[in-house]
Design a protein around this motif. Structure first.
Motif, PDB file in Angstrom:
ATOM      1  N   ASN A 264      32.591  58.915  41.153  1.00 45.93           N
ATOM      2  CA  ASN A 264      33.967  59.291  41.464  1.00 45.93           C
ATOM      3  C   ASN A 264      34.950  58.259  40.905  1.00 45.93           C
ATOM      4  O   ASN A 264      34.556  57.232  40.357  1.00 45.93           O
ATOM      5  N   ASP A 265      36.233  58.544  41.060  1.00 51.44           N
ATOM      6  CA  ASP A 265      37.279  57.695  40.484  1.00 51.44           C
ATOM      7  C   ASP A 265      37.238  56.267  41.033  1.00 51.44           C
ATOM      8  O   ASP A 265      37.412  55.304  40.283  1.00 51.44           O
ATOM      9  N   THR A 266      37.003  56.119  42.338  1.00 48.82           N
ATOM     10  CA  THR A 266      36.970  54.774  42.934  1.00 48.82           C
ATOM     11  C   THR A 266      35.815  53.961  42.365  1.00 48.82           C
ATOM     12  O   THR A 266      35.979  52.787  42.023  1.00 48.82           O
ATOM     13  N   GLU A 267      34.643  54.582  42.234  1.00 45.71           N
ATOM     14  CA  GLU A 267      33.504  53.877  41.631  1.00 45.71           C
ATOM     15  C   GLU A 267      33.816  53.455  40.201  1.00 45.71           C
ATOM     16  O   GLU A 267      33.526  52.322  39.808  1.00 45.71           O
ATOM     17  N   ALA A 268      34.408  54.346  39.436  1.00 47.96           N
ATOM     18  CA  ALA A 268      34.749  54.026  38.045  1.00 47.96           C
ATOM     19  C   ALA A 268      35.754  52.877  37.986  1.00 47.96           C
ATOM     20  O   ALA A 268      35.627  51.974  37.150  1.00 47.96           O
ATOM     21  N   ARG A 269      36.749  52.884  38.857  1.00 48.26           N
ATOM     22  CA  ARG A 269      37.740  51.797  38.877  1.00 48.26           C
ATOM     23  C   ARG A 269      37.079  50.460  39.236  1.00 48.26           C
ATOM     24  O   ARG A 269      37.385  49.423  38.646  1.00 48.26           O
ATOM     25  N   ILE A 270      36.174  50.492  40.195  1.00 46.55           N
ATOM     26  CA  ILE A 270      35.468  49.259  40.585  1.00 46.55           C
ATOM     27  C   ILE A 270      34.608  48.757  39.430  1.00 46.55           C
ATOM     28  O   ILE A 270      34.607  47.566  39.114  1.00 46.55           O
ATOM     29  N   LEU A 271      33.892  49.655  38.779  1.00 47.72           N
ATOM     30  CA  LEU A 271      33.043  49.249  37.658  1.00 47.72           C
ATOM     31  C   LEU A 271      33.858  48.683  36.503  1.00 47.72           C
ATOM     32  O   LEU A 271      33.461  47.690  35.878  1.00 47.72           O
ATOM     33  N   ARG A 272      35.015  49.293  36.215  1.00 43.17           N
ATOM     34  CA  ARG A 272      35.883  48.746  35.158  1.00 43.17           C
ATOM     35  C   ARG A 272      36.340  47.334  35.520  1.00 43.17           C
ATOM     36  O   ARG A 272      36.339  46.435  34.677  1.00 43.17           O
ATOM     37  N   LEU A 273      36.736  47.144  36.768  1.00 43.01           N
ATOM     38  CA  LEU A 273      37.187  45.818  37.200  1.00 43.01           C
ATOM     39  C   LEU A 273      36.043  44.808  37.129  1.00 43.01           C
ATOM     40  O   LEU A 273      36.220  43.681  36.647  1.00 43.01           O
ATOM     41  N   LEU A 274      34.854  45.206  37.568  1.00 41.85           N
ATOM     42  CA  LEU A 274      33.708  44.293  37.519  1.00 41.85           C
ATOM     43  C   LEU A 274      33.280  43.987  36.092  1.00 41.85           C
ATOM     44  O   LEU A 274      32.732  42.923  35.820  1.00 41.85           O
ATOM     45  N   ASP A 275      33.541  44.906  35.168  1.00 42.39           N
ATOM     46  CA  ASP A 275      33.251  44.629  33.772  1.00 42.39           C
ATOM     47  C   ASP A 275      34.185  43.534  33.246  1.00 42.39           C
ATOM     48  O   ASP A 275      33.791  42.707  32.447  1.00 42.39           O
ATOM     49  N   GLU A 276      35.423  43.536  33.717  1.00 47.64           N
ATOM     50  CA  GLU A 276      36.391  42.512  33.311  1.00 47.64           C
ATOM     51  C   GLU A 276      36.178  41.202  34.058  1.00 47.64           C
ATOM     52  O   GLU A 276      36.340  40.125  33.492  1.00 47.64           O
ATOM     53  N   VAL A 277      35.855  41.292  35.358  1.00 51.76           N
ATOM     54  CA  VAL A 277      35.694  40.114  36.216  1.00 51.76           C
ATOM     55  C   VAL A 277      34.350  40.246  36.935  1.00 51.76           C
ATOM     56  O   VAL A 277      34.285  40.657  38.097  1.00 51.76           O
ATOM     57  N   PRO A 278      33.242  39.904  36.246  1.00 51.40           N
ATOM     58  CA  PRO A 278      31.911  40.148  36.805  1.00 51.40           C
ATOM     59  C   PRO A 278      31.631  39.478  38.150  1.00 51.40           C
ATOM     60  O   PRO A 278      30.840  39.966  38.930  1.00 51.40           O
ATOM     61  N   ARG A 279      32.289  38.378  38.431  1.00 52.36           N
ATOM     62  CA  ARG A 279      32.023  37.656  39.677  1.00 52.36           C
ATOM     63  C   ARG A 279      33.094  37.912  40.730  1.00 52.36           C
ATOM     64  O   ARG A 279      33.272  37.132  41.655  1.00 52.36           O
ATOM     65  N   ALA A 280      33.808  39.020  40.599  1.00 53.39           N
ATOM     66  CA  ALA A 280      34.871  39.350  41.548  1.00 53.39           C
ATOM     67  C   ALA A 280      34.313  39.489  42.958  1.00 53.39           C
ATOM     68  O   ALA A 280      33.249  40.073  43.167  1.00 53.39           O
ATOM     69  N   THR A 281      35.053  38.959  43.920  1.00 59.47           N
ATOM     70  CA  THR A 281      34.665  39.095  45.328  1.00 59.47           C
ATOM     71  C   THR A 281      35.091  40.465  45.834  1.00 59.47           C
ATOM     72  O   THR A 281      35.912  41.153  45.219  1.00 59.47           O
ATOM     73  N   VAL A 282      34.552  40.835  46.979  1.00 53.08           N
ATOM     74  CA  VAL A 282      34.933  42.100  47.603  1.00 53.08           C
ATOM     75  C   VAL A 282      36.442  42.092  47.869  1.00 53.08           C
ATOM     76  O   VAL A 282      37.127  43.086  47.609  1.00 53.08           O
ATOM     77  N   GLN A 283      36.956  40.978  48.366  1.00 50.05           N
ATOM     78  CA  GLN A 283      38.386  40.895  48.665  1.00 50.05           C
ATOM     79  C   GLN A 283      39.230  41.058  47.403  1.00 50.05           C
ATOM     80  O   GLN A 283      40.252  41.746  47.403  1.00 50.05           O
ATOM     81  N   TYR A 284      38.794  40.434  46.311  1.00 51.13           N
ATOM     82  CA  TYR A 284      39.511  40.554  45.037  1.00 51.13           C
ATOM     83  C   TYR A 284      39.530  42.006  44.569  1.00 51.13           C
ATOM     84  O   TYR A 284      40.566  42.519  44.129  1.00 51.13           O
ATOM     85  N   VAL A 285      38.401  42.672  44.664  1.00 52.08           N
ATOM     86  CA  VAL A 285      38.324  44.080  44.264  1.00 52.08           C
ATOM     87  C   VAL A 285      39.256  44.921  45.130  1.00 52.08           C
ATOM     88  O   VAL A 285      40.033  45.737  44.619  1.00 52.08           O
ATOM     89  N   ALA A 286      39.206  44.713  46.442  1.00 51.79           N
ATOM     90  CA  ALA A 286      40.063  45.475  47.354  1.00 51.79           C
ATOM     91  C   ALA A 286      41.540  45.251  47.034  1.00 51.79           C
ATOM     92  O   ALA A 286      42.314  46.212  46.922  1.00 51.79           O
ATOM     93  N   ASP A 287      41.932  43.993  46.874  1.00 52.92           N
ATOM     94  CA  ASP A 287      43.334  43.677  46.577  1.00 52.92           C
ATOM     95  C   ASP A 287      43.767  44.231  45.225  1.00 52.92           C
ATOM     96  O   ASP A 287      44.854  44.790  45.091  1.00 52.92           O
ATOM     97  N   SER A 288      42.918  44.084  44.222  1.00 53.51           N
ATOM     98  CA  SER A 288      43.266  44.528  42.869  1.00 53.51           C
ATOM     99  C   SER A 288      43.415  46.040  42.769  1.00 53.51           C
ATOM    100  O   SER A 288      44.246  46.538  42.011  1.00 53.51           O
ATOM    101  N   LEU A 289      42.614  46.763  43.515  1.00 58.01           N
ATOM    102  CA  LEU A 289      42.624  48.220  43.422  1.00 58.01           C
ATOM    103  C   LEU A 289      43.423  48.890  44.534  1.00 58.01           C
ATOM    104  O   LEU A 289      43.548  50.119  44.555  1.00 58.01           O
ATOM    105  N   GLY A 290      43.912  48.073  45.484  1.00 59.51           N
ATOM    106  CA  GLY A 290      44.710  48.635  46.570  1.00 59.51           C
ATOM    107  C   GLY A 290      43.902  49.508  47.507  1.00 59.51           C
ATOM    108  O   GLY A 290      44.372  50.547  47.963  1.00 59.51           O
ATOM    109  N   ILE A 291      42.661  49.089  47.774  1.00 64.04           N
ATOM    110  CA  ILE A 291      41.823  49.826  48.720  1.00 64.04           C
ATOM    111  C   ILE A 291      41.421  48.896  49.856  1.00 64.04           C
ATOM    112  O   ILE A 291      41.538  47.670  49.744  1.00 64.04           O
ATOM    113  N   ALA A 292      40.964  49.474  50.947  1.00 61.01           N
ATOM    114  CA  ALA A 292      40.549  48.669  52.100  1.00 61.01           C
ATOM    115  C   ALA A 292      39.330  47.825  51.749  1.00 61.01           C
ATOM    116  O   ALA A 292      38.479  48.243  50.955  1.00 61.01           O
ATOM    117  N   ARG A 293      39.266  46.642  52.353  1.00 59.67           N
ATOM    118  CA  ARG A 293      38.141  45.739  52.092  1.00 59.67           C
ATOM    119  C   ARG A 293      36.820  46.419  52.444  1.00 59.67           C
ATOM    120  O   ARG A 293      35.844  46.312  51.711  1.00 59.67           O
TER     121      ARG A 293
END
Length: 149
Positions: A2-31
């Motif tokens: 789904n779209d959320t998974e794709a957005r997370i994967l794109r972000l992790l491709d750019e920032v492989p060591r991103a924390t859960v909090q970083y992903v949540a903040d960057s994508l505007g989703i709940a932790r």
């Protein structure tokens, strides 16, 4: 996917060591949402293990070479373990075509390439090799473009 998974994967491709909090903040989703999706993504094997991408020159081996090898299938047992004992071997892929393996090595210079390929030839099961030097990396390994929706 789904779209959320794709957005997370794109972000992790750019920032492989991103924390859960970083992903949540960057994508505007709940932790909690980010955490649940990331757990699912990691557990189902869609992401390769995170590893440092060291520059070959930084480890004293600026020369990359691709060695293709023809293997005697009857003597395959133990071959991968023998290749893994050669520190300069950084990757080995099973390939189709006239060769069976593609082995990436890192070397200090041309003489070093020769010495490493001689050690590869000594591995049980290797019949023949061919070596190509990497002159320049023109397009680095990438995956994010596959996630475009």
């Amino acid at each position: 996917m789904n779209d959320t998974e794709a957005r997370i994967l794109r972000l992790l491709d750019e920032v492989p060591r991103a924390t859960v909090q970083y992903v949540a903040d960057s994508l505007g989703i709940a932790r909690g949402t980010a955490h649940a999706y990331m757990n699912r993504i990691f557990e189902d094997g869609r992401l390769a293990p995170v590893t440092a991408r060291l520059s070959p020159g930084r480890v004293g081996r600026p020369l990359r070479a691709l060695v293709t090898a023809e293997v005697d299938q009857a003597n395959f047992d133990g071959l991968l373990e023998a290749l893994a004992r050669i520190p300069e071997v950084v990757e080995c892929l099973a390939i189709s075509g006239p060769s069976d393996l593609q082995i990436e090595i890192l070397a200090a210079d041309a003489d070093d390439v020769y010495q490493i390929t001689q050690r590869i030839m000594e591995c049980r099961g290797i019949r023949r090799t061919a070596t190509s030097l990497v002159l320049r990396e023109l397009l680095p390994r990438r995956m994010a473009q596959l996630l475009e929706t």
